[in-house]
Design an enzyme around this catalytic site. Structure first.
Site, PDB file in Angstrom:
ATOM      1  N   GLU A 130       0.819  -1.193   0.000  1.00  0.00           N
ATOM      2  CA  GLU A 130       0.000   0.000   0.000  1.00  0.00           C
ATOM      3  C   GLU A 130       0.858   1.250   0.000  1.00  0.00           C
ATOM      4  O   GLU A 130       2.046   1.212   0.305  1.00  0.00           O
ATOM      5  CB  GLU A 130      -0.901   0.009   1.219  1.00  0.00           C
ATOM      6  N   CYS A 150       7.292  -7.790   6.233  1.00  0.00           N
ATOM      7  CA  CYS A 150       8.526  -7.389   6.916  1.00  0.00           C
ATOM      8  C   CYS A 150       8.993  -8.578   7.728  1.00  0.00           C
ATOM      9  O   CYS A 150       8.181  -9.327   8.279  1.00  0.00           O
ATOM     10  CB  CYS A 150       8.248  -6.202   7.835  1.00  0.00           C
ATOM     11  N   CYS A 154       7.937  -6.613  14.833  1.00  0.00           N
ATOM     12  CA  CYS A 154       7.706  -5.733  15.979  1.00  0.00           C
ATOM     13  C   CYS A 154       6.302  -6.076  16.493  1.00  0.00           C
ATOM     14  O   CYS A 154       5.363  -6.231  15.697  1.00  0.00           O
ATOM     15  CB  CYS A 154       7.791  -4.274  15.566  1.00  0.00           C
ATOM     16  N   CYS A 157       3.115  -4.032  15.439  1.00  0.00           N
ATOM     17  CA  CYS A 157       2.975  -3.659  14.019  1.00  0.00           C
ATOM     18  C   CYS A 157       2.273  -4.759  13.245  1.00  0.00           C
ATOM     19  O   CYS A 157       2.672  -5.927  13.312  1.00  0.00           O
ATOM     20  CB  CYS A 157       4.349  -3.390  13.425  1.00  0.00           C
ATOM     21  N   CYS A 394      -0.230   2.543   8.423  1.00  0.00           N
ATOM     22  CA  CYS A 394       0.681   1.424   8.255  1.00  0.00           C
ATOM     23  C   CYS A 394      -0.042   0.082   8.367  1.00  0.00           C
ATOM     24  O   CYS A 394      -0.642  -0.222   9.385  1.00  0.00           O
ATOM     25  CB  CYS A 394       1.758   1.517   9.326  1.00  0.00           C
TER      26      CYS A 394
HETATM   27  N1  SAH Z   1      10.175  -0.634   9.150  1.00  0.00           N
HETATM   28  C1  SAH Z   1      10.401   0.742   9.307  1.00  0.00           C
HETATM   29  C2  SAH Z   1       9.469   1.626   8.489  1.00  0.00           C
HETATM   30  C3  SAH Z   1       8.021   1.215   8.402  1.00  0.00           C
HETATM   31  S1  SAH Z   1       7.035   1.346   9.848  1.00  0.00           S
HETATM   32  C4  SAH Z   1      10.343   1.126  10.766  1.00  0.00           C
HETATM   33  O1  SAH Z   1       9.945   0.296  11.577  1.00  0.00           O
HETATM   34  O2  SAH Z   1      10.744   2.235  11.094  1.00  0.00           O
HETATM   35  C5  SAH Z   1       6.741   3.101   9.981  1.00  0.00           C
HETATM   36  C6  SAH Z   1       6.452   3.557  11.392  1.00  0.00           C
HETATM   37  O3  SAH Z   1       5.133   3.126  11.804  1.00  0.00           O
HETATM   38  C7  SAH Z   1       7.434   3.003  12.420  1.00  0.00           C
HETATM   39  O4  SAH Z   1       7.816   4.000  13.331  1.00  0.00           O
HETATM   40  C8  SAH Z   1       6.596   1.951  13.096  1.00  0.00           C
HETATM   41  O5  SAH Z   1       7.119   1.650  14.347  1.00  0.00           O
HETATM   42  C9  SAH Z   1       5.226   2.596  13.108  1.00  0.00           C
HETATM   43  N2  SAH Z   1       4.122   1.667  13.340  1.00  0.00           N
HETATM   44  C10 SAH Z   1       4.019   0.376  12.965  1.00  0.00           C
HETATM   45  N3  SAH Z   1       2.835  -0.137  13.360  1.00  0.00           N
HETATM   46  C11 SAH Z   1       2.169   0.833  14.002  1.00  0.00           C
HETATM   47  C12 SAH Z   1       0.893   0.917  14.639  1.00  0.00           C
HETATM   48  N4  SAH Z   1       0.079  -0.109  14.664  1.00  0.00           N
HETATM   49  N5  SAH Z   1       0.542   2.091  15.202  1.00  0.00           N
HETATM   50  C13 SAH Z   1       1.378   3.158  15.136  1.00  0.00           C
HETATM   51  N6  SAH Z   1       2.581   3.144  14.552  1.00  0.00           N
HETATM   52  C14 SAH Z   1       2.980   1.988  14.001  1.00  0.00           C
HETATM   53 FE1  SF4 Z   2       8.809  -4.115  10.175  1.00  0.00          FE
HETATM   54 FE2  SF4 Z   2       6.636  -3.054  11.263  1.00  0.00          FE
HETATM   55 FE3  SF4 Z   2       8.840  -3.386  12.731  1.00  0.00          FE
HETATM   56 FE4  SF4 Z   2       8.802  -1.499  10.804  1.00  0.00          FE
HETATM   57  S1  SF4 Z   2       7.541  -1.540  12.642  1.00  0.00           S
HETATM   58  S2  SF4 Z   2      10.439  -2.998  11.241  1.00  0.00           S
HETATM   59  S3  SF4 Z   2       7.479  -2.521   9.268  1.00  0.00           S
HETATM   60  S4  SF4 Z   2       7.594  -5.043  11.810  1.00  0.00           S
END
Ligand code: SAH
Ligand code: SF4
Length: 419
Positions: A130, A150, A154, A157, A394
């Site tokens: 997306e 990914c 995390c 996420c 995201c």
């Molecule tokens: N993988 C990279 C970039 C993509 S995620 C990273 O982790 O930085 C982009 C941002 O969205 C990151 O700061 C991530 O921690 C945050 N993010 C992921 N899932 C989320 C959620 N459910 N609510 C709020 N922020 C989130």
């Molecule tokens: Fe991957 Fe989501 Fe962690 Fe970013 S926040 S590194 S997209 S698992």
């Protein structure tokens, strides 16, 4: 900061979907490679492969580049500065295709979200990623993806829960920017001519353009797809094409330490770090990559990020998780932890998804947390929820289309990807 955080179901407004989601079986993978997103060297090689002599390649690359990235040409016939024969030869072997748009939604606040399909490996089944566009008064930010899924898991996420993972190509990374310009009609329709050089928007730094900023904050960990991200962003920043200044491009990483210095040297964009916790103990749980690259090493890499200065600050992203990382002691520890690093802090309201164990912090708590950060001298914008009616955040577009119940959909909150 401060649009109200709590999005109630009543807030969700039904949005006009301008491209309805198409069934998977309608997807046809392209049979020829696209020129969109090749580096200048890659484009020269493509021209060489259809017989353009080496001594002409530089000039031809410059011409094609202008058509692709200033004028937004979608077919070779539009490239009127090339001979008909050359256009025909190009069309025989290549396309100008962008990623396939499977669905488009436009929020009442102007946020747009695209679900894209990319060629898969098995049975012609495509991958889906997306891309989100967030208009604001002084800029328009496009949030793009670097991987399908990914590998990093995390725990807060949604992207990390998807098991299919593949790297996007540089072409697919640039393709997201190009298709956003297509859909937003953000191309320069006529002059300057290819001969006069200069990029999109007359080489300005993005002022009047709809897509003026890019954040790599969609799906995936960009520093685990280093070469494609580097090459793709070099195309996006090229001054004779899309011409987006590197100061308007932000790469967000969960902390792939060995690639941070390299990113500064070879990409040179702004850097955002997904910090989310102030102790290794908690960060090990939230961002498991921390077990490999703990806080001390991560912060050292930030201190030494090439080009970091008060004018080029590192953004620390901090997702607000109720009862987990949102105490006022955490806020104080946060400012102590990043002391001495030219920084901005971006507090992100947690965006819940079905099945998650976390909740977003209460709005009052976010405000108190943010005040501590602010008193320590950091701007601490809270990302304003945007595009709520279309779940623009995201990992959310896919989940929205994966048959969630109406209640679950309404329970999801969206947020902007910008500060
Ligand atoms: N993988 C990279 C970039 C993509 S995620 C990273 O982790 O930085 C982009 C941002 O969205 C990151 O700061 C991530 O921690 C945050 N993010 C992921 N899932 C989320 C959620 N459910 N609510 C709020 N922020 C989130
Ligand atoms: Fe991957 Fe989501 Fe962690 Fe970013 S926040 S590194 S997209 S698992």
């Amino acid at each position: 900061m401060t649009a109200p955080l709590a999005a109630s179901a009543a807030d969700a407004v039904s949005s006009a979907s301008v491209i309805e989601k198409r069934p998977l079986q309608h997807y046809v993978a392209p049979d020829k490679p696209s020129l969109v997103g090749l580096t200048r060297n890659g484009l020269a090689a493509a021209l060489g492969s259809i017989g353009v002599p080496e001594r002409q390649q530089r000039m031809r690359v410059q011409q094609v580049w202008h058509w692709l990235y200033v004028r937004g040409a979608k077919d070779f016939d539009a490239m009127t500065t090339l001979s008909k024969d050359l256009r025909a030869a190009l069309a025989q072997k290549f396309t100008l295709e962008r990623p396939d748009i499977a669905a488009e939604q436009i929020s009442v606040d102007g946020t747009r979200k695209w679900l894209l399909r990319l060629p898969g490996e098995i049975d012609g089944r495509p991958h889906e990623v997306e891309c989100v566009y967030i208009p604001e008064t002084d800029r328009g930010t496009l949030c793009i993806s670097s991987q399908v899924g990914c590998t990093l898991n995390c725990t807060f996420c949604h992207t990390g829960t998807q098991c299919l993972v593949r790297n996007l190509t540089a072409g697919e990374i640039v393709g997201q920017v190009v298709l956003a310009c297509d859909r937003l009609n953000d191309w320069t329709p006529s002059l300057p001519s290819p001969a006069s050089g200069g990029g999109k928007g007359g080489g300005g730094d993005g002022e009047k353009r709809l897509v003026s900023n890019i954040v790599m904050m969609g799906m995936g960990e960009p520093l685990y797809n280093f070469e494609a991200v580097r090459d793709g962003l070099s195309v996006v920043a090229d001054g004779d094409g899309l011409s987006l200044s590197k100061r308007r491009i932000t790469l967000s990483t969960s902390g792939v330490v060995p690639n941070i210095a390299r990113a500064g040297e070879e990409i040179g964009s702004m850097l955002a770090i997904s910090l989310h916790a102030v102790t290794d103990e908690l960060r090990d749980q939230l961002v498991p990559l921390n077990r490999k690259y703990p806080l001390r090493e991560l912060l050292d890499a930030c201190r030494h990020y090439p080009g970091v200065s008060n004018a080029r600050r590192i953004t620390f992203e901090y997702v607000m998780l109720k009862g987990i990382n949102d105490s006022l002691a955490d806020a104080r520890a946060l400012v102590r932890l990043i002391k001495g690093i030219p920084a901005k802090i971006n507090l992100i309201p947690f965006n819940p998804w079905p099945g998650t164990q976390y909740e977003c912090s209460d709005w009052e708590q976010i405000e108190k947390f943010s005040e501590i950060v602010f008193s320590a001298g950091y701007a601490s914008p809270v990302r304003t929820p945007r595009g709520r009616d279309i779940l623009a955040a995201c990992g959310q577009l896919k989940s929205a289309t994966e048959k969630l119940s109406a209640r679950e959909r309404l329970a999801l909150r969206a947020m902007a990807m910008t500060d």
